[in-house]
Write an enzyme that holds these catalytic residues in place. Structure first.
Site, PDB file in Angstrom:
ATOM      1  N   GLN A  30       0.830  -1.204   0.000  1.00 38.94           N
ATOM      2  CA  GLN A  30       0.000   0.000   0.000  1.00 38.94           C
ATOM      3  C   GLN A  30       0.865   1.255   0.000  1.00 38.94           C
ATOM      4  O   GLN A  30       2.066   1.197   0.200  1.00 38.94           O
ATOM      5  CB  GLN A  30      -0.920  -0.014   1.231  1.00 38.94           C
ATOM      6  CG  GLN A  30      -0.169  -0.211   2.552  1.00 38.94           C
ATOM      7  CD  GLN A  30      -0.964  -0.936   3.626  1.00 38.94           C
ATOM      8  OE1 GLN A  30      -2.193  -0.910   3.610  1.00 38.94           O
ATOM      9  NE2 GLN A  30      -0.280  -1.566   4.564  1.00 38.94           N
ATOM     10  N   HIS A  61      -7.666   3.603  20.286  1.00 34.57           N
ATOM     11  CA  HIS A  61      -6.943   2.451  20.831  1.00 34.57           C
ATOM     12  C   HIS A  61      -7.492   2.012  22.189  1.00 34.57           C
ATOM     13  O   HIS A  61      -7.618   0.818  22.463  1.00 34.57           O
ATOM     14  CB  HIS A  61      -5.435   2.758  20.888  1.00 34.57           C
ATOM     15  CG  HIS A  61      -4.832   2.838  19.515  1.00 34.57           C
ATOM     16  ND1 HIS A  61      -4.030   3.872  19.110  1.00 34.57           N
ATOM     17  CD2 HIS A  61      -4.949   2.016  18.443  1.00 34.57           C
ATOM     18  CE1 HIS A  61      -3.670   3.674  17.840  1.00 34.57           C
ATOM     19  NE2 HIS A  61      -4.215   2.563  17.421  1.00 34.57           N
ATOM     20  N   ASP A  85       0.886   0.070  13.578  1.00 32.11           N
ATOM     21  CA  ASP A  85       1.439   1.226  14.306  1.00 32.11           C
ATOM     22  C   ASP A  85       1.735   0.899  15.764  1.00 32.11           C
ATOM     23  O   ASP A  85       2.466   1.632  16.432  1.00 32.11           O
ATOM     24  CB  ASP A  85       0.487   2.425  14.195  1.00 32.11           C
ATOM     25  CG  ASP A  85      -0.909   2.087  14.665  1.00 32.11           C
ATOM     26  OD1 ASP A  85      -1.120   1.982  15.876  1.00 32.11           O
ATOM     27  OD2 ASP A  85      -1.801   1.908  13.807  1.00 32.11           O
ATOM     28  N   ASP A 137      -0.531 -12.679   6.063  1.00 32.38           N
ATOM     29  CA  ASP A 137      -1.881 -12.293   5.699  1.00 32.38           C
ATOM     30  C   ASP A 137      -2.837 -12.769   6.811  1.00 32.38           C
ATOM     31  O   ASP A 137      -2.819 -13.939   7.196  1.00 32.38           O
ATOM     32  CB  ASP A 137      -2.189 -12.985   4.356  1.00 32.38           C
ATOM     33  CG  ASP A 137      -3.604 -12.754   3.918  1.00 32.38           C
ATOM     34  OD1 ASP A 137      -3.810 -11.832   3.132  1.00 32.38           O
ATOM     35  OD2 ASP A 137      -4.512 -13.498   4.371  1.00 32.38           O
ATOM     36  N   GLY A 138      -3.642 -11.852   7.319  1.00 30.35           N
ATOM     37  CA  GLY A 138      -4.529 -12.165   8.439  1.00 30.35           C
ATOM     38  C   GLY A 138      -5.491 -13.306   8.152  1.00 30.35           C
ATOM     39  O   GLY A 138      -5.724 -14.173   9.000  1.00 30.35           O
ATOM     40  N   ASP A 156      -7.695  -4.684  13.884  1.00 28.73           N
ATOM     41  CA  ASP A 156      -7.411  -3.253  13.693  1.00 28.73           C
ATOM     42  C   ASP A 156      -7.008  -3.057  12.235  1.00 28.73           C
ATOM     43  O   ASP A 156      -5.840  -2.873  11.914  1.00 28.73           O
ATOM     44  CB  ASP A 156      -6.283  -2.820  14.634  1.00 28.73           C
ATOM     45  CG  ASP A 156      -5.969  -1.333  14.479  1.00 28.73           C
ATOM     46  OD1 ASP A 156      -6.814  -0.593  13.955  1.00 28.73           O
ATOM     47  OD2 ASP A 156      -4.860  -0.917  14.882  1.00 28.73           O
ATOM     48  N   THR A 158      -7.591  -1.720   8.022  1.00 24.14           N
ATOM     49  CA  THR A 158      -7.946  -0.556   7.215  1.00 24.14           C
ATOM     50  C   THR A 158      -9.386  -0.763   6.729  1.00 24.14           C
ATOM     51  O   THR A 158     -10.026  -1.764   7.059  1.00 24.14           O
ATOM     52  CB  THR A 158      -6.983  -0.432   6.016  1.00 24.14           C
ATOM     53  OG1 THR A 158      -6.945  -1.693   5.343  1.00 24.14           O
ATOM     54  CG2 THR A 158      -5.581  -0.072   6.463  1.00 24.14           C
ATOM     55  N   ASP A 159      -9.876   0.167   5.937  1.00 25.08           N
ATOM     56  CA  ASP A 159     -11.242   0.037   5.429  1.00 25.08           C
ATOM     57  C   ASP A 159     -11.307  -1.072   4.374  1.00 25.08           C
ATOM     58  O   ASP A 159     -10.273  -1.486   3.852  1.00 25.08           O
ATOM     59  CB  ASP A 159     -11.684   1.378   4.842  1.00 25.08           C
ATOM     60  CG  ASP A 159     -11.828   2.415   5.938  1.00 25.08           C
ATOM     61  OD1 ASP A 159     -12.951   2.625   6.383  1.00 25.08           O
ATOM     62  OD2 ASP A 159     -10.805   2.981   6.363  1.00 25.08           O
ATOM     63  N   PRO A 163      -5.785  -3.782   0.679  1.00 29.62           N
ATOM     64  CA  PRO A 163      -5.420  -5.007   1.398  1.00 29.62           C
ATOM     65  C   PRO A 163      -6.350  -5.339   2.569  1.00 29.62           C
ATOM     66  O   PRO A 163      -6.405  -6.475   3.016  1.00 29.62           O
ATOM     67  CB  PRO A 163      -3.997  -4.726   1.914  1.00 29.62           C
ATOM     68  CG  PRO A 163      -3.652  -3.334   1.545  1.00 29.62           C
ATOM     69  CD  PRO A 163      -4.710  -2.782   0.655  1.00 29.62           C
TER      70      PRO A 163
END
Ligand code: AG3
Length: 281
Positions: A30, A61, A85, A137-138, A156, A158-159, A163
């Site tokens: 990304q 968080h 992060d 990869d989750g 947690d 991304t939209d 990915p």
């Protein structure tokens, strides 16, 4: 003025000044940028969408972590999907009863660059002996890992574009269910409902079948613009959604937490959904 304009919605969004660009890179997965903004401090965006800022990260968080972990009451093993992060990991490790955290992140570059440019997010958490980081990869992980079940799973992500999309699939939810202990809790970032109402309906349909108690709670994060973000909740023990305030306060104290956003009263209140959200379910 150099500026960053988010590309998430058509016709509405947010623009932040880039006072200094600290790092910009097309990773293997990304586009990543980390920049300094005079109000929010350092800001990290992936594929044009703000993921986290120094100034408001505590809100997201704390609510993503302390709600499920305190509702559970005895979580010793936690799985984090995404979260490169390190903010989620930092909050999970604040719980002394947690013995092991596995974090599965697809993009090593996010971890490396955030450790360097957003050190307050992980605050040393990646070096904690209780943390095990897996670059994978989750979806593949949750469907193939040897089941050593978890008490809490936190997605947690991304939209659901790029990915992160697969982390909203039935296949992913099935894998998470498979890795949860009986009575374990699954939570996931689920978008800003006013702006992304389809996401709520989609998750309801796909995640619902895996849990006898499936719902959402909300939190309002300034840089996730458009109002309340929904956080998906799935558990086979409905009582965990309604642990009373006194019990939560007792667990909070026992864990030695001092939060800037989370409170036991807010925890309970977060599950009260506005009528328009209920109507989407
Ligand atoms: N991950 C969730 C960011 C979602 C932003 N989406 C939005 N504004 N609709 C954040 C990573 C923080 N650890």
């Amino acid at each position: 003025m150099k500026a960053f304009t988010e590309t998430l919605s058509d016709g509405y969004g947010q623009t932040l000044s880039i006072d200094t660009c600290l790092f910009e890179l097309q990773t293997d997965h990304q586009h990543l940028i980390i920049f300094q903004n005079r109000f929010f401090g350092r800001v990290m965006a992936l594929d044009g969408i703000v993921q986290t800022t120094e100034r408001d990260e505590f809100i997201y968080h704390e609510m993503m972590v302390h709600v499920p972990v305190l509702a559970h009451g005895q979580a010793t093993r936690v799985l984090i999907i995404g979260g490169g992060d390190g903010g989620i990991l930092r909050e999970v490790l604040k719980h002394p009863q947690v013995e092991q955290v596995v974090q599965v992140e697809i993009d090593q570059a996010v971890i490396d660059l955030c450790q360097e440019y957003l050190p307050g997010h992980s605050a040393g958490a990646f070096d904690d002996p209780r943390a095990e980081i897996v670059i994978a990869d989750g979806v593949a992980y949750v469907n193939t890992a040897t089941p050593a079940p978890f008490d809490v799973i936190i997605s947690d992500c991304t939209d659901p574009v790029g990915p992160g999309e697969v982390l909203f699939s039935s296949e992913f939810y099935a894998g998470c269910k498979r890795l949860l202990k009986p009575g374990g809790i699954f939570v996931a970032q689920n978008g800003v409902v006013f702006m992304q109402p389809d996401e709520l309906q989609m998750t309801r349909q796909r995640l619902g079948p895996y849990f006898t108690d499936q719902s959402f709670y909300t939190v309002s994060v300034p840089t996730y613009v458009g109002g309340n973000m929904a956080l998906a909740w799935g558990c086979d023990d409905a009582a965990k959604r309604w642990v009373d305030e006194a019990a939560l306060a007792e667990r909070y104290q026992r864990a030695g937490l001092t939060c800037r956003y989370y409170t036991p009263a807010l925890h309970r209140a977060a599950f009260a959904l506005p009528a328009f959200m209920q109507a989407l379910l």
